[in-house]
Enzyme design. Structure first.
Site, PDB file in Angstrom:
ATOM      1  N   ASP A 204       0.807  -1.215   0.000  1.00 43.87           N
ATOM      2  CA  ASP A 204       0.000   0.000   0.000  1.00 43.87           C
ATOM      3  C   ASP A 204       0.845   1.271   0.000  1.00 43.87           C
ATOM      4  O   ASP A 204       0.327   2.359  -0.222  1.00 43.87           O
ATOM      5  CB  ASP A 204      -0.854   0.041   1.276  1.00 43.87           C
ATOM      6  CG  ASP A 204      -2.227  -0.568   1.069  1.00 43.87           C
ATOM      7  OD1 ASP A 204      -2.700  -0.597  -0.071  1.00 43.87           O
ATOM      8  OD2 ASP A 204      -2.819  -1.014   2.070  1.00 43.87           O
TER       9      ASP A 204
HETATM   10  C1  GLC Z   1      -1.633  -3.690   5.377  1.00 44.41           C
HETATM   11  C2  GLC Z   1      -2.841  -3.746   4.491  1.00 44.41           C
HETATM   12  C3  GLC Z   1      -2.631  -4.666   3.318  1.00 44.41           C
HETATM   13  C4  GLC Z   1      -1.360  -4.331   2.621  1.00 44.41           C
HETATM   14  C5  GLC Z   1      -0.182  -4.309   3.578  1.00 44.41           C
HETATM   15  C6  GLC Z   1       1.089  -3.854   2.939  1.00 44.41           C
HETATM   16  O1  GLC Z   1      -1.472  -4.901   6.033  1.00 44.41           O
HETATM   17  O2  GLC Z   1      -3.982  -4.130   5.211  1.00 44.41           O
HETATM   18  O3  GLC Z   1      -3.714  -4.578   2.429  1.00 44.41           O
HETATM   19  O4  GLC Z   1      -1.175  -5.288   1.627  1.00 44.41           O
HETATM   20  O5  GLC Z   1      -0.467  -3.421   4.641  1.00 44.41           O
HETATM   21  O6  GLC Z   1       1.076  -2.514   2.612  1.00 44.41           O
HETATM   22  C1  GLC Z   2      -0.491   2.622   5.712  1.00 41.17           C
HETATM   23  C2  GLC Z   2       0.250   1.429   6.252  1.00 41.17           C
HETATM   24  C3  GLC Z   2      -0.075   0.196   5.484  1.00 41.17           C
HETATM   25  C4  GLC Z   2      -1.566   0.031   5.408  1.00 41.17           C
HETATM   26  C5  GLC Z   2      -2.245   1.301   4.909  1.00 41.17           C
HETATM   27  C6  GLC Z   2      -3.732   1.144   4.985  1.00 41.17           C
HETATM   28  O1  GLC Z   2      -0.100   2.877   4.426  1.00 41.17           O
HETATM   29  O2  GLC Z   2       1.646   1.616   6.233  1.00 41.17           O
HETATM   30  O3  GLC Z   2       0.518  -0.922   6.098  1.00 41.17           O
HETATM   31  O4  GLC Z   2      -1.869  -1.004   4.546  1.00 41.17           O
HETATM   32  O5  GLC Z   2      -1.867   2.405   5.669  1.00 41.17           O
HETATM   33  O6  GLC Z   2      -4.450   2.238   4.567  1.00 41.17           O
END
Ligand code: GLC
Ligand code: GLC
Length: 814
Positions: free
Chosen positions: A487
């Protein structure tokens, strides 16, 4: 140092020191009514949606961290001293404090001043309420006069509004009290037809419903004035802050035990029958009274608890294993499976790290959660798949999240995360392999919840796949969109404005940045879809999916290979990410994990080379980090990943979710020792002895462990709600133990450590119980199977056609 220990026989973790490094929590409820409870009785409750139907209030970012919850106070009415058997909120020096977190229940108690008290908290199956069973024993040689108090603080339903809209909310609070039952009915007079109630099994010496009357001015939960005075004030809340508190007076002879039952529940009335008598503003209580009466009876409460125990017994019974490694057994048989249920229920919405206000159910996350959950409750998995698919957009893309109460896509966050649609294929495929229920593919499902747009689920999967085909970049790799699995790899964001969301801000057109990770996922999804299509006799279609997947493999090998490992992505300028040419972020876990998991490069040594590089550059004693070297400053073209200080979260933290991809890759290469070693490095039970460093619960996975670049290397954060639960379960069960579901039957393909003599397991699969025993006779992974006494060809055991309900499988590894 440890703060407790595992009681595997009772499936409990027993905390014996209340001041754990962080609150160590558990979940109550597994269907519609949920609660979060910490080891000192902190936490809150809600019905279905943690934001929109919050029953009790919780203050985020509090000091201490965990304050406010389901508190019981005891007062010695002779000495006038009062304390809390759960340590918080009064924090007395208790004797024999213990918190037993079990499957769907938590029991907390202690002894103080010769009075022993334990409260068992749980949610009965099929009910929208929680039961607190408080058992008090007088261990003194003389009689004791004790007042017992319950306490909770109501939330005015919408947790976001409750925490911000004070000019209104200080005027709306309303309650009713009838026969000792406290009814919280804020907004019931207008557009709500639901209320909460808090009841007690014993005659009351008093109650309070107005917070200030209970606590007193300028006082907190650690010293409520009314408890100190030994008399609740029978206050009726109007406006301000409605609470619920009961007082029961007990006279206990030496050695005598008494039990008090408290119920906290949620109830809805038909809109036309909200009031009784009609025309008044008084809650119609006719429909709720029988429920309250039933569970205030301690016998009914005990029976409900026994049902809950059996429910978990049968869920966990679907797969049980006995290996030489206690940490593997404990996680697979108990806690990892249990955590998979919590993540399935909550997605990433409500924990002590997810506020329940911010995130709905994630499309990507919920589909992956199915991998760890589908064997336990396939009917619920089916429903979830159909709900998720109904939020898919006509383009084949997906809303990133949806709200569980409305089941509608979340407009605030929108879509454009280009990996999202493929996870639907992975989720449905896991469901088909588990159940063999092909009818799900013909279910009509809407797009974007639009009536009239229904198409078979199978068509949704086709659109998922095609979504990427029409979004390829300059190298023929998939365009990344807002982000892929990571993300925080926001290659089209280019944000220089504080407060802008990295997830939803897109300042670039997005026609250049490509993801090698999505390419690997596309290959995996394409092959799964092809297998499904060919079993539906759509052979031309199946062939076209395979051809597209093969084509993508060639593109990856040509443009996604860096010489020793897989590249991660191309940025908006067409520059490489995750290449030895980069100054920072030379190698990433995701593309190397997912491409090898998908089988890319297995034959020509590229997978082996990539995983060796992961071992060399990314693996640490606390798990495998996301990338190296960590980004040391903010790169506008990379986005959120470079916003975290080195070693945290996506910037070179150990993101536990993706570690299993490497384990699976190693298993595919036949490296059982290394696969299990990686598994053990992040296994929470195996980290119990370093609880002071790890800090999170030793019974569940955390999303992240700080990486080697962080000053706190080895410290875990964000426990409970993480894709780590499902993926680790899937990796250990299906790839290391190798008890793997396929469309045709149960495949047995263990890739276990060399020094394991074997293992035994029980697997209930499509209504048949398989008793499996694996014996190692040589050092390799070649397996031959004897099924019900007769050797079979290959290693897939197809379901019996003669009605047998039990099958024995003996596997010999050579
Ligand atoms: C969080 C989110 C997931 C994403 C991950 C890596 O765990 O819930 O959707 O893949 O972060 O950014
Ligand atoms: C932030 C976090 C990530 C998560 C995301 C969800 O980017 O670092 O882990 O998946 O928020 O919105």
């Amino acid at each position: 140092m440890k703060y407790g220990s595992f009681d595997d026989k009772n499936r409990e973790y027993v905390i014996t020191q209340p001041d754990t490094p962080l609150p160590w929590i558990n979940y109550l409820g597994c269907q519609a009514y949920f609660g979060i409870i910490s080891n000192t009785a902190g936490g809150y409750s809600f019905y279905r949606d943690a934001r929109l139907r919050r029953l009790t209030r919780y203050r985020y970012n509090n000091v201490p961290f965990d304050f406010g919850g389901r508190y019981v106070y005891l007062r010695d009415d002779e000495s006038k001293e009062f304390w809390s058997p759960s340590w918080q909120p009064t924090r007395h020096d208790l004797k024999d404090y213990s918190c037993r977190h079990g499957m769907g229940y938590t029991t907390i108690g202690s002894e103080y001043a010769g009075i022993e008290a334990h409260t068992r908290y749980f949610v009965p199956l099929d009910e929208n309420l929680e039961i607190w069973q408080l058992t008090i024993t007088n261990k003194r040689a003389v009689k004791a006069s004790i007042s017992a108090f319950s306490s909770i603080e109501f939330c005015l339903w919408d947790a976001q509004d409750d925490a911000t809209n004070f000019q209104r909310n200080f005027n709306t609070g309303q309650v009713e009290v009838e026969y000792g039952v406290i009814y919280h009915k804020t907004e019931y007079r207008e557009r709500r037809n639901h209320f909460a109630y808090f009841a007690c099994s014993e005659p009351l010496a008093g109650f309070d419903t107005q917070r200030e009357a209970f606590l007193g001015r300028y006082r907190g939960w650690d010293s409520p004035a009314a408890v100190e005075a030994g008399q609740l004030t029978n206050s009726i809340a109007h406006g301000w802050s409605p609470i619920g508190a009961h007082q029961v007076k007990l006279e206990l002879a030496p050695g005598e035990t008494k039990q008090i039952v408290f119920l906290l529940g949620y109830h809805e009335n038909p809109v036309a029958e909200k009031f009784d008598p009609p025309g008044t503003q008084t809650i119609n209580k006719k429909t709720v009274k029988p429920v309250i009466a039933k569970y205030l009876d301690p016998k009914a409460a005990d029976a409900a608890f026994e049902q809950l125990r059996q429910y978990w017994e049968s869920l966990l019974g679907v797969f049980q294993v006995a290996t030489p490694d206690v940490h593997t057994n404990r996680m697979v048989n108990i806690w990892n499976a249990y955590q998979c249920m919590a993540t399935f229920n909550m997605s990433r919405s409500a924990s002590f790290y997810e506020s329940g206000i911010g995130r709905g159910l994630g499309f990507r996350d919920s589909n992956q959660d199915l991998l760890g959950f589908v064997h336990m409750a396939p009917a619920r998995a089916r429903e979830r798949i159909l709900d998720l698919a109904a939020t898919q957009l006509p383009t084949g893309g997906a809303y990133h999240q949806y709200q569980p109460l409305t089941k509608r896509g979340n407009n605030d966050i929108g879509g454009g995360f280009n990996d999202d649609p493929h996870w639907l294929i992975i989720g449905v495929s896991a469901y088909l392999k588990e159940t063999g229920d092909w009818s799900i593919l013909d279910e009509p499902v809407q797009y974007d919840n639009e009536p009239g747009s229904e198409q078979p689920l199978y068509e949704h999967m086709q659109r998922s796949f095609n979504y990427t085909l029409s979004r390829l970049g300059p190298h023929g790799l998939p365009l990344i969109g807002r982000a892929d699995w990571n993300d925080c790899l926001n290659l089209n964001c280019f944000s220089d404005t504080p407060g802008q969301s990295f997830q939803t801000t897109t300042n670039k057109e997005g026609k250049v940045a490509e993801s090698v990770f999505i390419a690997g996922l596309f290959v995996h999804a394409g092959r799964e879809l092809a297998a499904i299509a060919s079993r539906r006799s759509l052979s031309a279609e199946a062939a076209s999916y395979l051809a597209e997947a093969d084509k993508m493999v060639s593109v990856i090998l040509e443009h996604g290979w860096d010489g020793e490992w897989f590249l991660r992505a191309y940025n908006d300028f067409g520059g490489k990410i995750g290449s030895k040419e980069c100054a920072e972020g030379k190698i990433f876990i995701e593309s190397n994990g997912y491409c090898t998991l998908a089988g890319i490069g297995l034959e020509d040594g590229k997978a082996a080379s990539a995983l060796a590089a992961v071992g060399e550059h990314l693996a640490t004693k606390h798990g495998i980090v996301v990338q190296q070297p960590a980004y040391t400053h903010y790169y506008i073209e990379m986005g959120e990943i470079s916003s975290y200080p080195p070693g945290y979260k996506e910037n070179a933290g150990v993101f536990c979710h993706v570690n299993p991809w490497i384990m699976i890759g190693e298993a595919r290469l036949g490296h059982g020792d290394l696969a299990h070693d990686y598994y053990s490095r992040i296994n929470p039970s195996a980290r119990e002895a370093i609880s002071d460093l790890h800090r999170c619960e030793p019974y569940v996975y955390a999303q992240m462990i700080a990486g080697k670049d962080a000053p706190t290397f080895g410290e875990a954060k964000n426990s409970w709600l993480t894709g780590t639960a499902a993926w680790n379960y899937y990796a250990i069960v299906q790839w290391i133990l190798g008890v793997r579901t396929t469309l045709d039957g149960l495949e047995i393909a263990p890739v276990i450590p060399k020094n394991w003599p074997g293992f035994t397991a029980t697997r209930v699969f499509r209504g048949v119980t398989y008793k499996i025993s694996i014996e190692r006779q040589g050092e390799g992974n070649a397996i031959s199977l004897i099924v019900d006494g007769a050797p079979i060809e290959g290693n897939v055991v197809t379901p019996p056609t003669d009605g047998r309900k039990e099958v024995t499988i003996k596997g010999i590894l050579t």
